[in-house]
Design a protein around this motif. Structure first.
Motif, mmCIF file in Angstrom:
data_model
loop_
_atom_site.group_PDB
_atom_site.id
_atom_site.type_symbol
_atom_site.label_atom_id
_atom_site.label_comp_id
_atom_site.label_asym_id
_atom_site.label_seq_id
_atom_site.Cartn_x
_atom_site.Cartn_y
_atom_site.Cartn_z
ATOM 1 N N VAL A 132 -21.316 -3.290 0.141
ATOM 2 C CA VAL A 132 -20.443 -4.257 0.695
ATOM 3 C C VAL A 132 -19.289 -3.493 1.515
ATOM 4 N N SER A 133 -18.821 -3.942 2.774
ATOM 5 C CA SER A 133 -17.954 -3.168 3.304
ATOM 6 C C SER A 133 -16.730 -4.095 3.669
ATOM 7 N N GLU A 134 -15.510 -3.937 3.039
ATOM 8 C CA GLU A 134 -14.521 -4.913 3.106
ATOM 9 C C GLU A 134 -13.521 -4.440 4.138
ATOM 10 N N PRO A 135 -12.894 -5.150 5.142
ATOM 11 C CA PRO A 135 -11.770 -4.640 6.031
ATOM 12 C C PRO A 135 -10.585 -4.563 5.146
ATOM 13 N N ILE A 136 -9.817 -3.243 5.441
ATOM 14 C CA ILE A 136 -8.740 -3.082 4.987
ATOM 15 C C ILE A 136 -7.506 -3.592 5.650
ATOM 16 N N ARG A 137 -6.900 -4.410 5.593
ATOM 17 C CA ARG A 137 -5.793 -5.512 6.287
ATOM 18 C C ARG A 137 -4.750 -4.442 6.769
ATOM 19 N N TYR A 138 -4.240 -3.467 6.184
ATOM 20 C CA TYR A 138 -3.137 -2.643 6.574
ATOM 21 C C TYR A 138 -3.306 -1.288 6.156
ATOM 22 N N LYS A 139 -2.962 -0.307 6.778
ATOM 23 C CA LYS A 139 -3.363 1.117 7.014
ATOM 24 C C LYS A 139 -2.403 1.691 5.644
ATOM 25 N N SER A 140 -2.907 1.417 4.278
ATOM 26 C CA SER A 140 -2.247 1.866 3.034
ATOM 27 C C SER A 140 -3.260 1.919 1.967
ATOM 28 N N PRO A 141 -2.842 2.737 1.110
ATOM 29 C CA PRO A 141 -3.914 2.825 -0.197
ATOM 30 C C PRO A 141 -3.747 1.559 -0.854
ATOM 31 N N TYR A 142 -2.539 0.821 -0.961
ATOM 32 C CA TYR A 142 -2.666 -0.503 -1.670
ATOM 33 C C TYR A 142 -3.510 -1.483 -1.047
ATOM 34 N N SER A 143 -3.551 -1.535 0.281
ATOM 35 C CA SER A 143 -4.504 -2.398 0.774
ATOM 36 C C SER A 143 -5.943 -2.223 0.733
ATOM 37 N N GLY A 144 -6.222 -0.784 0.403
ATOM 38 C CA GLY A 144 -7.405 -0.279 0.087
ATOM 39 C C GLY A 144 -8.021 -0.814 -1.166
ATOM 40 N N VAL A 145 -6.856 -0.842 -2.098
ATOM 41 C CA VAL A 145 -7.329 -1.089 -3.510
ATOM 42 C C VAL A 145 -7.487 -2.877 -3.361
ATOM 43 N N ALA A 146 -6.825 -3.513 -2.584
ATOM 44 C CA ALA A 146 -6.915 -4.871 -2.764
ATOM 45 C C ALA A 146 -8.412 -5.320 -2.225
ATOM 46 N N ALA A 147 -8.868 -4.268 -1.057
ATOM 47 C CA ALA A 147 -10.242 -4.422 -0.558
ATOM 48 C C ALA A 147 -11.232 -4.174 -1.601
ATOM 49 N N ALA A 148 -10.896 -3.081 -2.403
ATOM 50 C CA ALA A 148 -11.946 -2.625 -3.306
ATOM 51 C C ALA A 148 -12.089 -3.798 -4.549
ATOM 52 N N ASN A 149 -11.148 -4.461 -4.856
ATOM 53 C CA ASN A 149 -11.345 -5.595 -5.596
ATOM 54 C C ASN A 149 -12.064 -6.817 -5.094
ATOM 55 N N ARG A 150 -11.722 -6.837 -3.775
ATOM 56 C CA ARG A 150 -12.446 -8.014 -3.107
ATOM 57 C C ARG A 150 -13.909 -7.773 -2.999
ATOM 58 N N ALA A 151 -14.291 -6.448 -2.821
ATOM 59 C CA ALA A 151 -15.582 -5.807 -2.668
ATOM 60 C C ALA A 151 -16.228 -5.900 -4.064
#
Length: 203
Positions: free
Chosen positions: A168-187
């Motif tokens: 799964v490749s999930e877009p990161i909405r904002y260029k920040s570690p927290y947005s990456g974490v949110a994307a990781a949870n969706r993925a």
């Protein structure tokens, strides 16, 4: 002579952008570390009639790069780095195992979903391997890449019933570690649903 102020302004602008990028991916040392979790399961799973079947969910394996509480990211091809001020609360395998259990329970197919060191009888073993979990800033937009391989084994014969790799490749909405974490949870939620569908289809 007017070109000198223009050149100077351009250099200052580029320097500011570089400093901004560095502060994003390598926060100033001395600040408190932020700790994050993977705790999202799919809202639904393939539901089946309960059968007298127990399944053992082993602790996922992971490549050394991702078998750590450090959060991985990349800003150039062939390179992996870790955030200095952002980390996972546990290693990805430790976080993923209970989520797999919860997702399989949602199918209602199994009368028991257990984990080691369970000593009772179980009919199947589900093992998984985390192949990738990192934030990729080489793409526009940035993305979170999660790859997991699952293998289902029939315990009575030790026969491999099925093996499948999920990505799964999930877009990161904002260029920040927290947005990456949110994307990781969706993925994670997406891959968990696919793992449940795979498991149910093989039994």
């Amino acid at each position: 002579m007017k070109t000198q102020p223009i050149i100077l302004a351009s250099l200052l602008s580029v320097s500011a952008m570089m400093l901004s990028s560095c502060s994003l991916l390598s926060p100033v040392k001395g600040e408190n570390k932020e700790t994050y979790v993977l705790n999202t399961v799919p809202s639904s799973a393939p539901e089946k009639k309960t059968r007298p079947i127990a399944i053992l969910v082993t602790l996922p394996e992971a490549r050394p790069t991702y078998n750590t509480t450090q959060m991985a990211y990349t800003i150039r091809p062939y390179q992996v780095a870790y955030f200095t001020q952002n980390q996972w609360s546990e290693t990805p395998p430790q976080m993923l195992q209970p989520l797999i259990v919860r997702t399989l329970q949602k199918t209602h197919l199994f009368h028991a979903v257990v984990t080691p060191p369970f000593m009772g009888r179980y009919e199947y073993t589900l093992s998984t391997d985390i192949l990738m979990l990192q934030q990729d800033f080489t793409k526009v937009p940035a993305r979170l890449d999660l790859k997991v391989q699952a293998q289902l084994i029939k315990s009575s014969t030790n026969q491999v019933v099925g093996t499948k790799q999920f990505s799964v490749s999930e877009p990161i909405r904002y260029k920040s570690p927290y947005s990456g974490v949110a994307a990781a949870n969706r993925a994670t939620a997406k891959i968990l649903k696919e793992i449940a569908e795979f498991t149910v289809s093989k039994i």
